[in-house]
Design a protein around this motif. Structure first.
Motif, PDB file in Angstrom:
ATOM      1  N   LEU A   1       0.829  -1.203   0.000  1.00  0.00           N
ATOM      2  CA  LEU A   1       0.000   0.000   0.000  1.00  0.00           C
ATOM      3  C   LEU A   1       0.864   1.253   0.000  1.00  0.00           C
ATOM      4  O   LEU A   1       0.574   2.247  -0.699  1.00  0.00           O
ATOM      5  CB  LEU A   1      -0.916   0.002   1.233  1.00  0.00           C
ATOM      6  N   LEU A   2       1.964   1.244   0.765  1.00  0.00           N
ATOM      7  CA  LEU A   2       2.839   2.406   0.864  1.00  0.00           C
ATOM      8  C   LEU A   2       3.522   2.684  -0.469  1.00  0.00           C
ATOM      9  O   LEU A   2       3.661   3.842  -0.885  1.00  0.00           O
ATOM     10  CB  LEU A   2       3.873   2.166   1.958  1.00  0.00           C
ATOM     11  N   GLU A   3       3.943   1.634  -1.172  1.00  0.00           N
ATOM     12  CA  GLU A   3       4.623   1.782  -2.452  1.00  0.00           C
ATOM     13  C   GLU A   3       3.736   2.479  -3.471  1.00  0.00           C
ATOM     14  O   GLU A   3       4.214   3.186  -4.365  1.00  0.00           O
ATOM     15  CB  GLU A   3       5.036   0.404  -2.958  1.00  0.00           C
ATOM     16  N   ARG A   4       2.405   2.294  -3.343  1.00  0.00           N
ATOM     17  CA  ARG A   4       1.459   2.872  -4.304  1.00  0.00           C
ATOM     18  C   ARG A   4       0.827   4.155  -3.778  1.00  0.00           C
ATOM     19  O   ARG A   4      -0.147   4.655  -4.333  1.00  0.00           O
ATOM     20  CB  ARG A   4       0.377   1.840  -4.635  1.00  0.00           C
ATOM     21  N   GLY A   5       1.312   4.637  -2.650  1.00  0.00           N
ATOM     22  CA  GLY A   5       0.791   5.881  -2.090  1.00  0.00           C
ATOM     23  C   GLY A   5      -0.587   5.734  -1.495  1.00  0.00           C
ATOM     24  O   GLY A   5      -1.324   6.731  -1.381  1.00  0.00           O
ATOM     25  N   LEU A   6      -0.941   4.534  -1.079  1.00  0.00           N
ATOM     26  CA  LEU A   6      -2.285   4.282  -0.551  1.00  0.00           C
ATOM     27  C   LEU A   6      -2.317   4.182   0.961  1.00  0.00           C
ATOM     28  O   LEU A   6      -3.356   3.868   1.542  1.00  0.00           O
ATOM     29  CB  LEU A   6      -2.845   2.991  -1.163  1.00  0.00           C
TER      30      LEU A   6
ATOM     31  N   SER B   1       3.505  -0.635  16.283  1.00  0.00           N
ATOM     32  CA  SER B   1       2.278  -0.958  17.018  1.00  0.00           C
ATOM     33  C   SER B   1       1.039  -0.681  16.180  1.00  0.00           C
ATOM     34  O   SER B   1       0.050  -1.419  16.233  1.00  0.00           O
ATOM     35  CB  SER B   1       2.212  -0.181  18.324  1.00  0.00           C
ATOM     36  N   THR B   2       1.069   0.377  15.374  1.00  0.00           N
ATOM     37  CA  THR B   2      -0.086   0.704  14.546  1.00  0.00           C
ATOM     38  C   THR B   2      -0.321  -0.365  13.486  1.00  0.00           C
ATOM     39  O   THR B   2      -1.463  -0.729  13.191  1.00  0.00           O
ATOM     40  CB  THR B   2       0.121   2.068  13.864  1.00  0.00           C
ATOM     41  N   VAL B   3       0.768  -0.897  12.940  1.00  0.00           N
ATOM     42  CA  VAL B   3       0.643  -1.884  11.873  1.00  0.00           C
ATOM     43  C   VAL B   3       0.312  -3.268  12.419  1.00  0.00           C
ATOM     44  O   VAL B   3      -0.521  -3.990  11.870  1.00  0.00           O
ATOM     45  CB  VAL B   3       1.940  -1.938  11.046  1.00  0.00           C
ATOM     46  N   LEU B   4       0.930  -3.656  13.538  1.00  0.00           N
ATOM     47  CA  LEU B   4       0.868  -5.052  13.976  1.00  0.00           C
ATOM     48  C   LEU B   4      -0.086  -5.325  15.126  1.00  0.00           C
ATOM     49  O   LEU B   4      -0.582  -6.441  15.258  1.00  0.00           O
ATOM     50  CB  LEU B   4       2.275  -5.525  14.381  1.00  0.00           C
ATOM     51  N   ALA B   5      -0.328  -4.368  15.987  1.00  0.00           N
ATOM     52  CA  ALA B   5      -1.089  -4.647  17.210  1.00  0.00           C
ATOM     53  C   ALA B   5      -2.558  -4.925  16.939  1.00  0.00           C
ATOM     54  O   ALA B   5      -3.216  -5.632  17.700  1.00  0.00           O
ATOM     55  CB  ALA B   5      -0.957  -3.483  18.189  1.00  0.00           C
TER      56      ALA B   5
ATOM     57  N   ALA C   1      -8.826  -0.259   8.832  1.00  0.00           N
ATOM     58  CA  ALA C   1      -8.062   0.968   9.038  1.00  0.00           C
ATOM     59  C   ALA C   1      -7.332   1.407   7.776  1.00  0.00           C
ATOM     60  O   ALA C   1      -7.215   2.598   7.491  1.00  0.00           O
ATOM     61  CB  ALA C   1      -7.068   0.779  10.189  1.00  0.00           C
ATOM     62  N   HIS C   2      -6.847   0.447   7.005  1.00  0.00           N
ATOM     63  CA  HIS C   2      -6.053   0.781   5.815  1.00  0.00           C
ATOM     64  C   HIS C   2      -6.846   0.632   4.520  1.00  0.00           C
ATOM     65  O   HIS C   2      -6.259   0.672   3.437  1.00  0.00           O
ATOM     66  CB  HIS C   2      -4.801  -0.106   5.774  1.00  0.00           C
TER      67      HIS C   2
END
Length: 621
Positions: free
Chosen positions: A549-554, A562-566, A575-576
């Motif tokens: 998602l980050l690679e495509r600017g999304l 913690s935000t990504v894994l928790a 969330a994403h």
């Protein structure tokens, strides 16, 4: 509905009234009458079709009841006045043979007579009189036209089904008066106190009883009382097992009665547990009692067992006792264990014993005992589990306040302790065991890395950390070797002590993935040390999806670990906006199916983003 209702109101059992062989075509004709004839000829206000329908239904039920009662009365008078049966017999037969009466009404074409009467008169009293007369005339004409086979309603009245009646009908007889021996036996059973509707069971199981000879049946009933049984017990005995009347009762029950005498049980005591719906095999019950004697039970012991568990002897004629003994013997029980089971658990049966042993086996497996050791315990002590079911393993552990390892050690040293954990037993907490050497080693290790003795952090870490002090030191050293500051590592252990339960290889792999693949700095780890507790699959899945998602600017850049894994998978997807972005759903499920492993697209991304060669990617996937 009309026929069943009328039958119920007349005292006919429900299953008889609903029998599909009963004709109901004449009931359909009565429904036709209801549609054509109003409830009353008197004028009155109309309240709509619903009220008229209710009136029609009431009148239909009323007509059905009149027709049925008129048929009963006519058939009773025919049997009594014309065929010469006594009034009591004629009344019982007419009231207890609804299927036969239904067939008579259909053959006599009663529906036409009732329809004509209903069309001509709307007054209730006159209509009732006309229905009675026309039903009576139709049946009388039928009786004059051809003789009625009286055995069919007779057999139905004593409790036999229509299909059974057809099987037992005499081939050459039509009238009951010609079967003098049958009627004599029937009257003898009735006079003795046996309900007429239960005589059908005797007739079905032992037809020979009704052809024993004049006075023989009455004498055999008296002989049964002479053996020490009360009249109530004799009635149960005759209904359940009528074959005792075919042979000499004294010979048929001799061995069983001698056993009752020897084990100190009064003969009539067993009668309260007999069931009229079960047929008993007395020789088989004698074999069951003999089997207990062969196992070493004294006569006094057998008497105690029978008093406590009469159902074991009577169910399946001793088969239940055989099954329970066989099941318990297969798991190593002897005379002492069987006697304890029978006397202290009076409601036990073979099904319960097998189920309880199965529950006990599951308990042993749940606490980590090997298959071979479980087999040995069941072979030598399986009888303990047969008496009562075990509590759930989680319940036992919670009540004892111990772990599986300690409970496993207790059971392996003394399997009899399992008897204390059955349903209904009170379980107390076990005292804390003395600190083992590994506990001392863990305390020493924690003090070395900065924990304070007796502090809350140390107690929390001692409960969470597994392993010896040397192993913990190796894992600590591995974290330091990867570039983490010792103070940061100590802080990480305080926040998430379970990270030291990971193997050194697993710790090294997770850190390499975090830094070289996901692109996070090593400094992100002290802020969220629980990352090392997560499974590789969970970390890979979310991190690769986030990177995609980050690679495509999304996705927002520089999100914390913690935000990504928790969050859970559902929260991460929401969330994403994984499912809302183009190809997001497909990529997510592709990664999930592959267990978080690297596909071609991820490999290209790793080459471009991290400048990694194929050999290094292969080692990390």
């Amino acid at each position: 509905m009309g026929w069943a209702w009328a039958a119920l109101r007349s005292g006919v059992p429900r299953w008889r009234a609903q029998n599909p062989s009963c004709s109901s075509s004449w009931v359909g004709s009565i429904r036709l009458i209801i549609r054509l004839q109003p409830y009353s000829t008197a004028p009155g206000p109309s309240h709509g079709g619903e009220e008229d329908g209710d009136r029609d239904e009431v009148r239909q039920e009323m007509l059905n009841r009149w027709v049925f009662r008129a048929a009963q009365t006519t058939f009773r008078d025919y049997l009594h006045a014309t065929r010469g049966l006594c009034f009591t017999d004629a009344k019982h037969i007419s009231e207890r043979s609804p299927v036969f009466l239904g067939e008579l009404l259909e053959e006599a074409k009663v529906n036409k007579a009732v329809m004509k009467a209903a069309d001509q008169d709307g007054d209730e009293a006159r209509l009732r009189s006309k229905v009675k007369k026309r039903v009576s005339r139709a049946l009388v004409r039928l009786f004059h036209r051809r003789p009625v086979n009286e055995f069919r309603p007779f057999l139905e009245s004593i409790g036999l089904r229509p299909s059974e009646c057809d099987y037992l009908l005499p081939q050459e007889l039509t009238f009951l008066a010609d079967a003098e021996m049958l009627l004599e036996s029937y009257h003898a059973l009735c006079s003795y106190g046996i309900a007429r509707r239960k005589i059908g069971r005797i007739y079905w199981n032992a037809t020979e009883v009704f052809s024993l000879g004049q006075g023989v049946l009455a004498s055999k009933l008296e002989a049964l009382e002479g053996l020490g049984f009360s009249k109530a017990t004799v009635i149960k005995l005759v209904i359940s097992t009528p074959t005792v009347l075919v042979h000499d009762p004294a010979v048929e029950l001799k061995t069983f009665l001698l056993w009752l005498d020897d084990i100190g049980i009064q003969r009539d005591w067993i009668g309260q547990f007999l069931s009229e719906r079960v047929s008993y095999n007395w020789p088989k019950m004698v074999q069951a009692l003999q089997s207990l004697s062969d196992l070493g039970f004294t006569k006094d012991d057998i008497g105690k067992v029978v008093r406590k568990n009469p159902h074991l002897l009577l169910e399946h004629s001793g088969g239940e006792l055989h099954s329970t003994v066989d099941t318990m013997q297969r798991v190593g029980s002897g005379k002492k264990e069987l006697l304890d089971l029978f006397l202290n658990h009076p409601n036990v049966n073979s099904v319960d014993v097998g189920w309880n042993i199965s529950k006990g086996s599951c308990f042993l497996h749940d606490i980590g005992i090997s298959y071979c050791d479980v087999t040995k315990i069941l072979d030598s002590h399986g009888w303990m589990f047969g008496a009562a079911p075990m509590k759930a393993t989680s319940t036992i552990l919670a009540q004892l306040n111990v772990g599986k390892a300690r409970l496993r050690k207790i059971i392996m040293e003394e399997p009899r302790q399992s008897m204390n954990y059955t349903i209904g037993s009170k379980v107390s907490r076990l005292p804390r065991c003395k600190p083992e050497p590994c506990v001392k080693e863990k305390r020493e290790f924690l003090r070395r890395i900065g924990f304070v003795e007796g502090s809350e952090d140390m107690e929390k870490a001692l409960k969470a950390i597994r392993g010896k002090g040397a192993n913990l030191q190796d894992r600590y050293n591995k974290l330091v070797e990867k570039g983490l500051d010792p103070k940061h590592v100590a802080h990480m252990v305080k926040v998430a002590p379970r990270i030291l339960n990971q193997k050194t290889d697993a710790l090294a792999y997770k850190i390499s993935f975090l830094v070289h693949v996901a692109g996070y700095p090593l400094s992100a780890l002290p802020a969220f040390p629980r990352y090392l507790e997560f499974t590789v699959h969970r970390s890979k899945l979310k991190m690769l999806m986030y990177s995609w998602l980050l690679e495509r600017g999304l996705a927002a850049p520089q999100l914390t670990l913690s935000t990504v894994l928790a969050s859970s998978e559902t929260e991460f997807i929401k969330a994403h906006h994984v499912y809302k972005v183009p190809m997001g759903r497909e990529v997510w499920w592709k990664l999930k199916r592959e267990g978080g492993s690297f596909g071609q697209e991820e490999i290209r991304w790793l080459r471009h983003r991290c400048n990694l060669d194929d050999s290094r990617i292969e080692c990390m996937s």
